[in-house]
Write a protein that holds these residues in place. Sequence first.
Motif, mmCIF file in Angstrom:
data_model
loop_
_atom_site.group_PDB
_atom_site.id
_atom_site.type_symbol
_atom_site.label_atom_id
_atom_site.label_comp_id
_atom_site.label_asym_id
_atom_site.label_seq_id
_atom_site.Cartn_x
_atom_site.Cartn_y
_atom_site.Cartn_z
ATOM 1 N N CYS A 65 0.838 -1.204 0.000
ATOM 2 C CA CYS A 65 0.000 0.000 0.000
ATOM 3 C C CYS A 65 0.876 1.259 0.000
ATOM 4 O O CYS A 65 1.710 1.438 0.890
ATOM 5 C CB CYS A 65 -0.925 0.008 1.207
ATOM 6 S SG CYS A 65 -1.982 -1.458 1.324
ATOM 7 N N PHE A 66 0.657 2.125 -0.978
ATOM 8 C CA PHE A 66 1.512 3.308 -1.113
ATOM 9 C C PHE A 66 1.306 4.295 0.025
ATOM 10 O O PHE A 66 2.171 5.128 0.292
ATOM 11 C CB PHE A 66 1.266 3.999 -2.455
ATOM 12 C CG PHE A 66 -0.143 4.497 -2.651
ATOM 13 C CD1 PHE A 66 -0.561 5.677 -2.076
ATOM 14 C CD2 PHE A 66 -1.035 3.777 -3.425
ATOM 15 C CE1 PHE A 66 -1.853 6.136 -2.255
ATOM 16 C CE2 PHE A 66 -2.328 4.232 -3.609
ATOM 17 C CZ PHE A 66 -2.746 5.408 -3.019
ATOM 18 N N HIS A 67 0.163 4.228 0.712
ATOM 19 C CA HIS A 67 -0.136 5.180 1.777
ATOM 20 C C HIS A 67 0.265 4.664 3.161
ATOM 21 O O HIS A 67 0.012 5.315 4.175
ATOM 22 C CB HIS A 67 -1.628 5.517 1.787
ATOM 23 C CG HIS A 67 -2.513 4.323 1.991
ATOM 24 N ND1 HIS A 67 -2.761 3.423 0.984
ATOM 25 C CD2 HIS A 67 -3.192 3.891 3.070
ATOM 26 C CE1 HIS A 67 -3.575 2.483 1.444
ATOM 27 N NE2 HIS A 67 -3.846 2.737 2.709
ATOM 28 N N PHE A 100 -10.395 -1.410 4.126
ATOM 29 C CA PHE A 100 -11.234 -1.611 2.939
ATOM 30 C C PHE A 100 -11.431 -0.244 2.281
ATOM 31 O O PHE A 100 -12.308 0.524 2.664
ATOM 32 C CB PHE A 100 -12.583 -2.203 3.369
ATOM 33 C CG PHE A 100 -13.320 -2.926 2.292
ATOM 34 C CD1 PHE A 100 -13.238 -4.305 2.165
ATOM 35 C CD2 PHE A 100 -14.107 -2.236 1.382
ATOM 36 C CE1 PHE A 100 -13.917 -4.984 1.166
ATOM 37 C CE2 PHE A 100 -14.790 -2.895 0.385
ATOM 38 C CZ PHE A 100 -14.706 -4.277 0.273
ATOM 39 N N ASN A 101 -10.617 0.049 1.286
ATOM 40 C CA ASN A 101 -10.548 1.415 0.763
ATOM 41 C C ASN A 101 -11.442 1.714 -0.437
ATOM 42 O O ASN A 101 -11.521 2.873 -0.853
ATOM 43 C CB ASN A 101 -9.098 1.761 0.398
ATOM 44 C CG ASN A 101 -8.287 2.106 1.640
ATOM 45 O OD1 ASN A 101 -8.764 2.818 2.513
ATOM 46 N ND2 ASN A 101 -7.060 1.608 1.710
ATOM 47 N N SER A 139 -11.455 2.826 6.186
ATOM 48 C CA SER A 139 -10.882 3.377 4.958
ATOM 49 C C SER A 139 -10.057 4.603 5.292
ATOM 50 O O SER A 139 -10.355 5.327 6.250
ATOM 51 C CB SER A 139 -11.974 3.780 3.963
ATOM 52 O OG SER A 139 -12.840 2.717 3.660
ATOM 53 N N THR A 140 -9.044 4.848 4.486
ATOM 54 C CA THR A 140 -8.275 6.077 4.566
ATOM 55 C C THR A 140 -8.770 7.011 3.467
ATOM 56 O O THR A 140 -8.877 6.606 2.311
ATOM 57 C CB THR A 140 -6.772 5.810 4.389
ATOM 58 O OG1 THR A 140 -6.329 4.918 5.409
ATOM 59 C CG2 THR A 140 -5.977 7.100 4.472
ATOM 60 N N ILE A 145 -13.750 5.992 8.931
ATOM 61 C CA ILE A 145 -12.799 6.550 7.969
ATOM 62 C C ILE A 145 -11.724 7.324 8.713
ATOM 63 O O ILE A 145 -11.984 7.957 9.742
ATOM 64 C CB ILE A 145 -13.503 7.465 6.939
ATOM 65 C CG1 ILE A 145 -14.293 8.584 7.636
ATOM 66 C CG2 ILE A 145 -14.389 6.659 6.020
ATOM 67 C CD1 ILE A 145 -14.891 9.590 6.685
ATOM 68 N N ASP A 146 -10.513 7.258 8.198
ATOM 69 C CA ASP A 146 -9.396 8.050 8.709
ATOM 70 C C ASP A 146 -9.154 9.190 7.734
ATOM 71 O O ASP A 146 -8.927 8.955 6.543
ATOM 72 C CB ASP A 146 -8.128 7.201 8.835
ATOM 73 C CG ASP A 146 -8.235 6.165 9.931
ATOM 74 O OD1 ASP A 146 -8.969 6.420 10.899
ATOM 75 O OD2 ASP A 146 -7.591 5.101 9.816
ATOM 76 N N GLY A 147 -9.204 10.408 8.237
ATOM 77 C CA GLY A 147 -9.041 11.558 7.361
ATOM 78 C C GLY A 147 -7.606 11.884 7.022
ATOM 79 O O GLY A 147 -7.341 12.704 6.138
ATOM 80 N N GLU A 148 -6.666 11.250 7.709
ATOM 81 C CA GLU A 148 -5.261 11.619 7.550
ATOM 82 C C GLU A 148 -4.431 10.476 6.984
ATOM 83 O O GLU A 148 -4.557 9.330 7.411
ATOM 84 C CB GLU A 148 -4.686 12.027 8.914
ATOM 85 C CG GLU A 148 -3.217 12.391 8.882
ATOM 86 C CD GLU A 148 -2.637 12.565 10.277
ATOM 87 O OE1 GLU A 148 -1.443 12.890 10.376
ATOM 88 O OE2 GLU A 148 -3.377 12.374 11.257
ATOM 89 N N ILE A 149 -3.593 10.781 6.014
ATOM 90 C CA ILE A 149 -2.572 9.846 5.546
ATOM 91 C C ILE A 149 -1.293 10.167 6.313
ATOM 92 O O ILE A 149 -0.779 11.283 6.235
ATOM 93 C CB ILE A 149 -2.308 9.984 4.033
ATOM 94 C CG1 ILE A 149 -3.599 9.772 3.237
ATOM 95 C CG2 ILE A 149 -1.246 8.982 3.592
ATOM 96 C CD1 ILE A 149 -3.438 9.979 1.748
#
Length: 360
Positions: free
Chosen positions: A43-45, A134-135, A173-174, A199-203
Amino acid sequence: MAIEVADKKEKKEFFKSLRKRARKRRNPFSIMFELTYCCNFRCFHCYLPGSRREEKELSTKQVFSILEQLKDMGVYNIGFTGGEALLRKDIFEILNYANKCGFKYGLLTNGYLIDEETAKRLKQANVNKVDITFNALNPEIFDAATQVKGSFKRVKKAVEILNNKKIQVAIKSTCMSINKNELFSVSRYARRLGIPYRIDGEILPCRSGYKECADKFSLNAKEIYAIRRRVYPEMFENKNGSRSRPRRKKNRLFNCGVGLASFSLNPYGRMNLCLEIDYPGYNVLSEGVSACWEKMKRDVDNLNNAGEFVCSDCDLRKYCGWCPGRSFMETGKFSNCSDYFRARAKERKLMAKRRNESYG
């Protein structure tokens, strides 16, 4: 049905009181335990710098010893994560031992390795909850995020297998630019299954300091707010959805449970403040978990009393979700202002002003 709801409320209040008492007494209550940095996704994030193997990871015997120490300290909840924890050949030995010790524990996984047999073994090990990333519901977008072809099909099947076996499963999910139009659909999917979704708002920037992906794919506050309104409509039943109190406390650097009731352990037996940062890295194998916890509490106290807390007089404090760990990653210092959170706080302040004017 009414009795079942009441029971859930009572349990929630009970666990809340336990957590509150642990924080007051400064006893560790809930910890995160990274069992491996190996992962079958790319995963790139991800905030971890690849499937690194800097040292030899903990043996089964060493993990058991740490679990025994955690039990003696009164730890109640453990979240096992990675990397991908299911890649460890001894994962079910570890989970069964955690169950034997009496922990309430969960497993954070990408879900790729969960089939009918694995789910059966998880249920036998009395896992409390399985968290799966689960994005997207679009297979191409999902696979683009994991960089593993066919991952969507396997992970979706894993979610449904767990749910059918009555194992508590939650998906998360991000928020990213590549999947921002997918998150409402994912939330509806979760509601159809009757499972929790967040959901996570931050990468997060990578622990190694690399943050190009975070900068490239992060959403602004306005975009995240719009997504939250669609995903969690019940949170915005009041007319403007604004917060009534500051997001930050003036007298404490850490607003979370760090140094009060939580810490994290990495696969090499190092104790850190949380999953996001490799600090302070106390060696629990040589010093013992309890001794490292006492050192961490002193460290956090010293940081809280450093006299350099920049948030106390900031006019953005009411709108800011600032994290000292993020500042540490950005600047090398916990008490510095974070450019990321400052920018988001400015956006939130402007949005709040516009909402108030529209309802004025």
